[in-house]
Design an enzyme around this catalytic site. Structure first.
Site, PDB file in Angstrom:
ATOM      1  N   ASP A 179      11.700  23.625 -15.459  1.00  0.00           N
ATOM      2  CA  ASP A 179      11.766  22.557 -16.089  1.00  0.00           C
ATOM      3  C   ASP A 179      12.595  20.872 -16.190  1.00  0.00           C
ATOM      4  O   ASP A 179      13.001  21.702 -16.551  1.00  0.00           O
ATOM      5  CB  ASP A 179      11.304  22.512 -16.857  1.00  0.00           C
ATOM      6  CG  ASP A 179       9.371  23.194 -16.582  1.00  0.00           C
ATOM      7  OD1 ASP A 179       9.066  22.596 -15.749  1.00  0.00           O
ATOM      8  OD2 ASP A 179       9.371  23.879 -17.162  1.00  0.00           O
ATOM      9  N   GLY A 229       5.472  17.893 -20.386  1.00  0.00           N
ATOM     10  CA  GLY A 229       7.174  17.300 -21.626  1.00  0.00           C
ATOM     11  C   GLY A 229       7.201  17.789 -22.256  1.00  0.00           C
ATOM     12  O   GLY A 229       7.799  18.188 -22.368  1.00  0.00           O
ATOM     13  N   PHE A 230       6.499  18.990 -22.674  1.00  0.00           N
ATOM     14  CA  PHE A 230       6.341  20.526 -23.780  1.00  0.00           C
ATOM     15  C   PHE A 230       5.760  21.083 -23.215  1.00  0.00           C
ATOM     16  O   PHE A 230       4.742  21.497 -22.719  1.00  0.00           O
ATOM     17  CB  PHE A 230       5.981  19.841 -25.054  1.00  0.00           C
ATOM     18  CG  PHE A 230       6.667  18.253 -25.265  1.00  0.00           C
ATOM     19  CD1 PHE A 230       8.144  18.481 -26.079  1.00  0.00           C
ATOM     20  CD2 PHE A 230       6.133  17.786 -24.870  1.00  0.00           C
ATOM     21  CE1 PHE A 230       7.900  17.004 -26.336  1.00  0.00           C
ATOM     22  CE2 PHE A 230       6.356  15.586 -25.310  1.00  0.00           C
ATOM     23  CZ  PHE A 230       7.162  15.850 -26.647  1.00  0.00           C
ATOM     24  N   GLY A 231       6.694  22.690 -24.076  1.00  0.00           N
ATOM     25  CA  GLY A 231       5.463  23.824 -23.589  1.00  0.00           C
ATOM     26  C   GLY A 231       4.970  23.843 -24.768  1.00  0.00           C
ATOM     27  O   GLY A 231       4.930  22.916 -25.708  1.00  0.00           O
ATOM     28  N   GLY A 232       3.855  25.167 -25.337  1.00  0.00           N
ATOM     29  CA  GLY A 232       3.193  25.062 -25.659  1.00  0.00           C
ATOM     30  C   GLY A 232       2.371  24.256 -26.124  1.00  0.00           C
ATOM     31  O   GLY A 232       1.402  24.584 -27.446  1.00  0.00           O
ATOM     32  N   HIS A 243      10.467  21.862 -10.874  1.00  0.00           N
ATOM     33  CA  HIS A 243       9.503  21.393 -11.001  1.00  0.00           C
ATOM     34  C   HIS A 243      10.389  19.903 -11.330  1.00  0.00           C
ATOM     35  O   HIS A 243      10.575  19.745 -13.151  1.00  0.00           O
ATOM     36  CB  HIS A 243       8.568  21.790 -12.136  1.00  0.00           C
ATOM     37  CG  HIS A 243       7.463  20.940 -12.473  1.00  0.00           C
ATOM     38  ND1 HIS A 243       6.860  21.613 -14.033  1.00  0.00           N
ATOM     39  CD2 HIS A 243       6.882  20.029 -12.609  1.00  0.00           C
ATOM     40  CE1 HIS A 243       5.566  20.812 -14.163  1.00  0.00           C
ATOM     41  NE2 HIS A 243       6.009  19.522 -13.149  1.00  0.00           N
ATOM     42  N   MET A 267      10.160  16.485 -13.530  1.00  0.00           N
ATOM     43  CA  MET A 267       8.887  15.806 -14.143  1.00  0.00           C
ATOM     44  C   MET A 267      10.207  14.473 -14.448  1.00  0.00           C
ATOM     45  O   MET A 267      10.742  14.263 -15.432  1.00  0.00           O
ATOM     46  CB  MET A 267       8.653  16.034 -15.847  1.00  0.00           C
ATOM     47  CG  MET A 267       7.905  17.497 -14.953  1.00  0.00           C
ATOM     48  SD  MET A 267       7.462  18.289 -16.799  1.00  0.00           S
ATOM     49  CE  MET A 267       8.966  19.731 -16.527  1.00  0.00           C
ATOM     50  N   MET A 308      13.246  17.420 -17.290  1.00  0.00           N
ATOM     51  CA  MET A 308      12.905  15.988 -17.780  1.00  0.00           C
ATOM     52  C   MET A 308      14.092  14.906 -17.958  1.00  0.00           C
ATOM     53  O   MET A 308      15.112  15.214 -18.476  1.00  0.00           O
ATOM     54  CB  MET A 308      12.187  16.506 -18.780  1.00  0.00           C
ATOM     55  CG  MET A 308      10.920  17.440 -18.451  1.00  0.00           C
ATOM     56  SD  MET A 308      10.479  18.353 -20.387  1.00  0.00           S
ATOM     57  CE  MET A 308       9.640  19.927 -20.166  1.00  0.00           C
ATOM     58  N   MET A 361      -1.308  20.739 -13.031  1.00  0.00           N
ATOM     59  CA  MET A 361      -0.868  20.248 -15.021  1.00  0.00           C
ATOM     60  C   MET A 361      -1.299  20.886 -15.277  1.00  0.00           C
ATOM     61  O   MET A 361      -2.852  19.961 -15.168  1.00  0.00           O
ATOM     62  CB  MET A 361       0.393  19.321 -15.033  1.00  0.00           C
ATOM     63  CG  MET A 361       1.654  18.762 -14.210  1.00  0.00           C
ATOM     64  SD  MET A 361       2.559  20.109 -14.220  1.00  0.00           S
ATOM     65  CE  MET A 361       2.435  20.842 -16.499  1.00  0.00           C
ATOM     66  N   SER A 379       8.269  30.182 -16.913  1.00  0.00           N
ATOM     67  CA  SER A 379       8.624  28.667 -16.935  1.00  0.00           C
ATOM     68  C   SER A 379      10.470  28.925 -18.097  1.00  0.00           C
ATOM     69  O   SER A 379      10.311  29.229 -19.535  1.00  0.00           O
ATOM     70  CB  SER A 379       8.165  27.615 -17.867  1.00  0.00           C
ATOM     71  OG  SER A 379       9.110  27.042 -17.895  1.00  0.00           O
ATOM     72  N   ASP A 409      -0.291  24.649 -14.728  1.00  0.00           N
ATOM     73  CA  ASP A 409       1.602  24.785 -15.195  1.00  0.00           C
ATOM     74  C   ASP A 409       0.225  24.611 -16.576  1.00  0.00           C
ATOM     75  O   ASP A 409       0.395  22.834 -16.628  1.00  0.00           O
ATOM     76  CB  ASP A 409       2.250  24.016 -14.212  1.00  0.00           C
ATOM     77  CG  ASP A 409       3.267  24.475 -15.325  1.00  0.00           C
ATOM     78  OD1 ASP A 409       2.964  24.753 -16.689  1.00  0.00           O
ATOM     79  OD2 ASP A 409       4.140  23.188 -14.880  1.00  0.00           O
ATOM     80  N   GLY A 410       0.886  24.907 -17.484  1.00  0.00           N
ATOM     81  CA  GLY A 410       0.599  24.424 -18.872  1.00  0.00           C
ATOM     82  C   GLY A 410      -0.730  25.149 -19.665  1.00  0.00           C
ATOM     83  O   GLY A 410      -2.103  25.606 -19.267  1.00  0.00           O
ATOM     84  N   HIS A 469      10.900  29.185 -12.305  1.00  0.00           N
ATOM     85  CA  HIS A 469      10.135  27.568 -12.574  1.00  0.00           C
ATOM     86  C   HIS A 469      11.635  27.189 -13.458  1.00  0.00           C
ATOM     87  O   HIS A 469      11.391  27.486 -14.834  1.00  0.00           O
ATOM     88  CB  HIS A 469       8.687  27.792 -13.344  1.00  0.00           C
ATOM     89  CG  HIS A 469       7.809  26.344 -13.322  1.00  0.00           C
ATOM     90  ND1 HIS A 469       7.739  25.936 -12.638  1.00  0.00           N
ATOM     91  CD2 HIS A 469       8.035  25.581 -14.497  1.00  0.00           C
ATOM     92  CE1 HIS A 469       6.724  25.187 -12.519  1.00  0.00           C
ATOM     93  NE2 HIS A 469       7.675  24.427 -13.991  1.00  0.00           N
TER      94      HIS A 469
HETATM   95  C1  DX5 Z   1       4.865  21.448 -19.186  1.00  0.00           C
HETATM   96  C2  DX5 Z   1       5.819  22.178 -17.722  1.00  0.00           C
HETATM   97  C3  DX5 Z   1       6.120  23.760 -18.411  1.00  0.00           C
HETATM   98  C4  DX5 Z   1       5.779  24.508 -19.663  1.00  0.00           C
HETATM   99  C5  DX5 Z   1       4.302  25.634 -19.572  1.00  0.00           C
HETATM  100  O1  DX5 Z   1       5.850  20.001 -19.369  1.00  0.00           O
HETATM  101  O2  DX5 Z   1       5.782  22.117 -16.745  1.00  0.00           O
HETATM  102  O3  DX5 Z   1       6.054  24.663 -17.373  1.00  0.00           O
HETATM  103  O4  DX5 Z   1       7.498  24.943 -19.775  1.00  0.00           O
HETATM  104  O5  DX5 Z   1       5.136  25.450 -20.968  1.00  0.00           O
HETATM  105  P1  DX5 Z   1       3.691  26.892 -21.784  1.00  0.00           P
HETATM  106  O6  DX5 Z   1       3.611  28.216 -20.365  1.00  0.00           O
HETATM  107  O7  DX5 Z   1       4.545  27.779 -22.918  1.00  0.00           O
HETATM  108  O8  DX5 Z   1       2.122  26.273 -22.550  1.00  0.00           O
HETATM  109 ZN    ZN Z   2       6.496  23.180 -15.119  1.00  0.00          ZN
END
Ligand code: DX5
Ligand code: ZN
Length: 215
Positions: free
Chosen positions: A33, A140-143, A64, A66, A35, A135, A6, A173-174, A31
């Protein structure tokens, strides 16, 4: 097994290099993202960035969305070079129509389910889907931390796909890391979307190889 790094976790000051780094490391999909600050509280990028990256990478572009009312932007993302467009069921008033439009544009069609959304939301459109994106965090956020409650949902979808003889891929994903990836694969996931776990390490090749070895 397929791995879809991602881009959200990449270094945004040098995206082309980052994309090349994960392509060389053995990734299957990229991937992306998108938003809009409405469907999710965060903002990222739109079709211009997708189009700018397209010449730098041969990976399948897995976009993806969002965003609210994603049907407004399908043509822009298709023109930008998206191979697969995934929309959220929670953001579509007419999911069947939106998925049909994606396919008419020559792209693969995906539908994403937030953690609280039941698999039944896809029961009557499964035949239209190339991919289901489960999901495992609130988008909305990574990590963020993986939510194990989605595992039975993956099992349920996997059962329906097998029973109907479909080729629909299940992606998760996530919060995907070494510890949880195997559980997701055992439940039926065939594509692992991972941001931090892939872009956040010095050698993404090691992680990608390990993820691809799961079955
Ligand atoms: C979250 C995204 C994910 C995100 C995953 O809203 O859809 O694709 O980038 O990030 P990680 O792997 O860091 O959870
Ligand atoms: Zn995603």
């Amino acid at each position: 097994m397929k791995v879809a790094p991602s881009l959200l976790a990449a270094d945004f000051s040098c995206l082309a290099q980052e994309v090349k780094r994960v392509e060389a490391a053995g990734a299957d999909y990229l991937h992306l993202d998108v938003m809009d600050g409405h469907f999710v509280p965060n903002l990222t990028f739109g079709p211009l960035v997708v189009a700018a990256l397209r010449p730098h990478c041969r990976l399948l572009f897995d976009v993806h969305l969002m965003i609210e009312a994603p049907e407004r932007y399908l043509a822009d993302f298709a023109a930008a070079g998206a191979d697969l467009i995934t929309v959220h069921v929670e953001a579509c008033s007419h999911l069947h129509r939106t998925l049909s439009r994606i396919k008419e544009m020559g792209c693969r069609a995906g539908a994403a389910l937030n953690p609280a959304t039941p698999p039944q939301a896809l029961e009557y459109v499964l035949e239209l889907l190339d991919l289901v994106l489960v999901m495992s965090v609130n988008p909305g956020f990574g990590g963020q931390t993986f939510i194990p409650a989605v595992l039975p949902k993956i099992e349920r979808l996997s059962g329906w796909i097998k029973n109907r003889g479909l080729n629909t891929e299940i992606a998760v994903d996530g919060g995907i890391n070494r510890e949880v990836a195997l559980a997701a694969v055992r439940a039926g996931a065939r594509v692992l979307v991972a941001g931090t776990a892939v872009f956040g390490v010095t050698d993404p090749g090691v992680v990608i190889k390990e993820f691809k070895s799961f079955s």
